[in-house]
Design a protein around this motif. Structure first.
Motif, short mmCIF file in Angstrom:
data_model
loop_
_atom_site.label_atom_id
_atom_site.label_comp_id
_atom_site.label_asym_id
_atom_site.label_seq_id
_atom_site.Cartn_x
_atom_site.Cartn_y
_atom_site.Cartn_z
N ILE A 272 -4.15 60.20 -4.31
CA ILE A 272 -5.36 59.39 -4.29
C ILE A 272 -5.00 57.94 -4.58
CG2 ILE A 272 -7.53 58.90 -5.49
CD1 ILE A 272 -7.93 61.86 -5.83
N ASP A 273 -5.45 57.05 -3.71
CA ASP A 273 -5.23 55.63 -3.94
C ASP A 273 -6.28 55.14 -4.93
OD1 ASP A 273 -5.08 52.89 -3.86
OD2 ASP A 273 -4.58 52.83 -1.72
N GLU A 274 -5.83 54.88 -6.16
CA GLU A 274 -6.79 54.55 -7.23
C GLU A 274 -7.53 53.26 -6.96
OE1 GLU A 274 -4.88 54.73 -11.04
OE2 GLU A 274 -3.97 56.66 -10.48
N GLU A 275 -6.94 52.40 -6.15
CA GLU A 275 -7.61 51.13 -5.88
C GLU A 275 -8.89 51.37 -5.08
OE1 GLU A 275 -5.22 48.20 -3.93
OE2 GLU A 275 -6.93 46.83 -3.86
N PHE A 276 -8.88 52.43 -4.29
CA PHE A 276 -10.03 52.65 -3.42
C PHE A 276 -10.95 53.77 -3.88
CE2 PHE A 276 -7.16 50.28 -0.68
CZ PHE A 276 -8.03 49.33 -0.19
N CYS A 277 -10.45 54.70 -4.68
CA CYS A 277 -11.32 55.79 -5.16
C CYS A 277 -12.37 55.21 -6.08
CB CYS A 277 -10.49 56.82 -5.93
SG CYS A 277 -11.54 58.01 -6.80
N VAL A 278 -13.64 55.48 -5.79
CA VAL A 278 -14.70 55.05 -6.70
C VAL A 278 -15.48 56.24 -7.23
CG1 VAL A 278 -14.92 52.78 -5.63
CG2 VAL A 278 -16.37 54.65 -4.84
N GLY A 279 -15.01 57.44 -6.96
CA GLY A 279 -15.62 58.59 -7.62
C GLY A 279 -16.80 59.22 -6.90
N HIS A 280 -16.75 59.32 -5.58
CA HIS A 280 -17.82 60.06 -4.89
C HIS A 280 -17.77 61.55 -5.21
CE1 HIS A 280 -19.34 56.94 -2.09
NE2 HIS A 280 -18.13 56.46 -2.21
N GLY A 281 -16.58 62.02 -5.55
CA GLY A 281 -16.46 63.42 -5.96
C GLY A 281 -16.45 64.42 -4.82
N ARG A 282 -16.22 63.97 -3.61
CA ARG A 282 -16.20 64.93 -2.49
C ARG A 282 -14.93 65.78 -2.55
NH1 ARG A 282 -20.10 66.30 -2.41
NH2 ARG A 282 -20.11 67.25 -0.36
N CYS A 283 -13.84 65.18 -3.02
CA CYS A 283 -12.56 65.91 -3.03
C CYS A 283 -12.64 67.11 -3.97
CB CYS A 283 -11.42 64.97 -3.42
SG CYS A 283 -11.69 64.07 -4.95
N TYR A 284 -13.10 66.90 -5.20
CA TYR A 284 -13.10 68.05 -6.12
C TYR A 284 -14.27 68.99 -5.87
CZ TYR A 284 -15.66 64.54 -9.00
OH TYR A 284 -16.49 63.56 -9.45
N ALA A 285 -15.28 68.54 -5.11
CA ALA A 285 -16.34 69.48 -4.71
C ALA A 285 -15.81 70.40 -3.61
CB ALA A 285 -17.58 68.73 -4.23
N LEU A 286 -15.04 69.82 -2.71
CA LEU A 286 -14.58 70.55 -1.52
C LEU A 286 -13.33 71.37 -1.81
CD1 LEU A 286 -15.74 70.32 1.37
CD2 LEU A 286 -13.87 68.74 1.88
N ALA A 287 -12.42 70.84 -2.60
CA ALA A 287 -11.14 71.51 -2.84
C ALA A 287 -10.82 71.48 -4.34
CB ALA A 287 -10.03 70.80 -2.04
N PRO A 288 -11.61 72.22 -5.10
CA PRO A 288 -11.42 72.17 -6.57
C PRO A 288 -10.05 72.69 -6.99
CG PRO A 288 -13.01 73.89 -5.97
CD PRO A 288 -12.72 73.11 -4.72
N GLU A 289 -9.39 73.44 -6.10
CA GLU A 289 -8.06 73.93 -6.49
C GLU A 289 -7.03 72.81 -6.41
OE1 GLU A 289 -9.73 74.82 -3.83
OE2 GLU A 289 -8.47 74.30 -2.11
N SER A 290 -7.36 71.72 -5.72
CA SER A 290 -6.40 70.63 -5.59
C SER A 290 -6.77 69.38 -6.40
CB SER A 290 -6.25 70.22 -4.13
OG SER A 290 -5.73 71.27 -3.36
N PHE A 291 -8.09 69.24 -6.69
CA PHE A 291 -8.54 68.02 -7.36
C PHE A 291 -9.42 68.36 -8.55
CE2 PHE A 291 -8.10 67.13 -2.85
CZ PHE A 291 -7.35 65.96 -2.82
#
Ligand code: HEM
Ligand code: SF4
Lengths: 412, 77
Positions: B9-28
């Motif tokens: 995850i590029d921290e400069e661009f992540c603002v926390g929409h949370g789609r990654c851990y909603a979709l792939a909780p085993e990875s995020f």
């Protein structure tokens, strides 16, 4: 509209791409969507002399601009005509940019994190059921006043730890801020707004004073006790922040629920489809968020120049970014005006905006919507619009509908 | 563990929409700000195509690190 754009002055471009846009449109939503689609096709960024702003219509342009907040753009003033609505001060945090905005986000994001919201999900469910109890036996519901409007307001009080009895008072102020005095003169609306502003500030001040004297384990206390660079947040800034948090979560959640229920009343097969399997609801809500998309931010060029589409615009130019235009770009969403729950791995919608100002209430909003639809479906498995009643479309800086009157078999 | 896509995850661009851990909780997983963090320990197999997860981030902040060290990224514009 392509060759040698770089050689043209802004004034020339404004003339060439002049096409007025009405921020408070008459007509139907579909007519405005058709107009936006026509612009997107012919010239995706036009200049509205009326109001003096650029209008972006494509997903790529809008998302690129929003992501560049603090990197060439700022959000103040966050209104297309640039006129500041309530006095000269920037609204906190939505019109703050740079380091001070980051400080607010570092404060607020953890308070509204997925874990914090999960902890109040049961309370949110109880609120939904209380509201449904209020009308379920009558076999009818006027969706906006009886559910969609009070629901996020009461949840906000729960979140903040404020007395739930105050919901009605709070809803009244918000109505006046957002809608003025329906049918009244401009002067009457102005007076009502001043009164609502004074009353709500006094109310919030009392809460702030109370938390200073009697700290509690709630979000309000955490915010009141926060210091930025050794300085507490001033009373007036606290009041601004709380009013904005309340307002930002009300109109939007209300709009998504109201528009969705109006649509679902006439598409009951979709109501079933949303609950076909345990995995159906989440993507269906995302599609409804895409389709209802109520908010319309504006960004301002803050550096010497910034790239907007194929143009280079100078400092001070405003770009209006209606999120529903991005969300209906056929480049990414086939049949964009249709609600389709079976879009396969769709492009993410931009309903919560992008970049630094991404909605801080996103986890709360998604939980509210999930709970609202679950409880409404559990208790009202079938419904229709009341005969002869048609939802009324409201298009301002938030898009919504009211007069969503539904009928169903009365039950328990 | 080795069958997990090498997300970054590029921290400069992540603002926390949370789609990654909603979709792939085993990875995020979310950090305390609600920003996505790639999990360093996975408690189940990957359930989604990596490309789907990359595209689901509204900020195009998720990258797939390829063997050569190059990153394949969403279309950050
Ligand atoms: C479906 C419901 C919602 C939608 C569609 C929505 C949409 C948005 C959008 C588009 C923005 C950014 C505007 C911009 O970029 O200029 C925003 C910001 C914000 N929203 Fe929401 N919102 C929703 C619910 C909520 C809720 C429930 C809260 C409650 C706390 C909330 C609080 C805020 C705040 C405080 C901001 C300002 C963030 C900042 O400037 O950093 N929103 N919202
Ligand atoms: S989806 Fe993208 S922006 Fe959202 S938390 Fe994950 S990486 Fe961050």
């Amino acid at each position: 509209m392509t060759e040698n754009v770089a050689d043209k002055s802004v004034e020339q471009l404004k003339q060439e791409r002049h096409r007025d846009y009405e921020v408070y449109p008459q007509g139907t939503m579909q007519e405005v969507f058709d107009d936006l689609a026509d612009r997107r096709e012919k010239c995706p960024i036009t200049f509205s002399e009326k109001g003096g702003f650029w209008l972006a219509t494509s997903y790529d342009d809008i998302s690129s601009i929003l992501r560049r907040n603090n990197r060439g753009f700022v959000s103040f003033p966050n209104i297309p005509d640039g006129k500041v609505a309530f006095g000269q001060k920037a609204q906190i945090p939505i019109e703050l940019d740079g380091p001070i905005h980051t400080q607010y986000r570092k404060l607020l994001d953890p308070l509204l994190s997925p874990a914090r919201i999960a902890a109040i999900e049961d309370d949110i469910r109880a609120v939904a059921n209380d509201l449904i109890d209020g009308f379920i036996e009558t076999g009818q519901c006027d969706v906006v006043p009886q559910f969609a409007f009070p629901f996020p307001g009461i949840n906000f009080l729960t979140l903040m730890g404020w007395p739930l009895e105050d919901a009605e008072k709070m809803n009244e102020w918000v109505e006046i801020f957002l809608k003025g005095v329906p049918g009244g003169t401009e002067e009457e609306t102005l007076q009502a707004r001043i009164r609502a502003s004074q009353e709500s500030r006094a109310y919030i001040q009392a809460i702030v004073d109370d938390r200073r004297a009697n700290p509690r384990d709630d979000i309000t206390t955490t915010i009141v006790q926060t210091e930025f660079d050794g300085e507490p947040i001033s009373d007036s800034d606290l009041s601004d922040l709380f009013v904005l948090m309340l307002m930002a979560g009300l109109d939007t959640v209300q709009s998504v629920i109201a528009q969705s229920m109006a649509y679902l009343a006439e598409h009951q097969d979709r109501w079933e489809q949303m609950f076909a399997s345990p995995d159906s609801l989440e993507p269906a809500i995302e599609e409804l968020l895409r389709w209802t998309s109520p908010a319309m931010p504006t960004r301002n060029v803050a550096e010497e120049t910034a790239t907007v589409g194929d143009m280079t615009l100078p400092r001070g130019e405003r770009v209006f970014c209606p999120l529903n235009a991005a969300n209906r770009d056929p480049k990414y969403f086939e049949d964009p005006d249709e609600v389709k729950f079976d879009r396969v791995d769709p492009k993410p919608h931009v309903t919560f905006s992008l970049g630094a100002h991404r909605c801080v209430g996103v986890h709360l909003a998604r939980t509210e919507l999930k709970v609202a639809f679950q409880e409404l479906h559990r208790r009202i498995p079938h419904f229709r619009l009341v005969e002869g009643e048609k939802p009324r479309e409201l298009m301002a800086l938030t898009w919504s509908v009211d007069n969503v009157k539904i009928a169903f078999d009365p039950a328990g | 563990m080795s069958d997990h896509p090498p997300f970054k995850i590029d921290e400069e661009f992540c603002v926390g929409h949370g789609r990654c851990y909603a979709l792939a909780p085993e990875s995020f997983q979310p950090d305390e700000m609600g920003h996505g963090v790639v999990r360093d320990y996975r408690d189940g197999p990957a359930t989604r195509e990596p490309g789907v997860v990359v595209n689901a981030c509204p900020e195009s902040a998720i990258e797939l690190i390829t063997v050569g060290g190059d990153a394949e990224k969403g279309s950050q514009s």
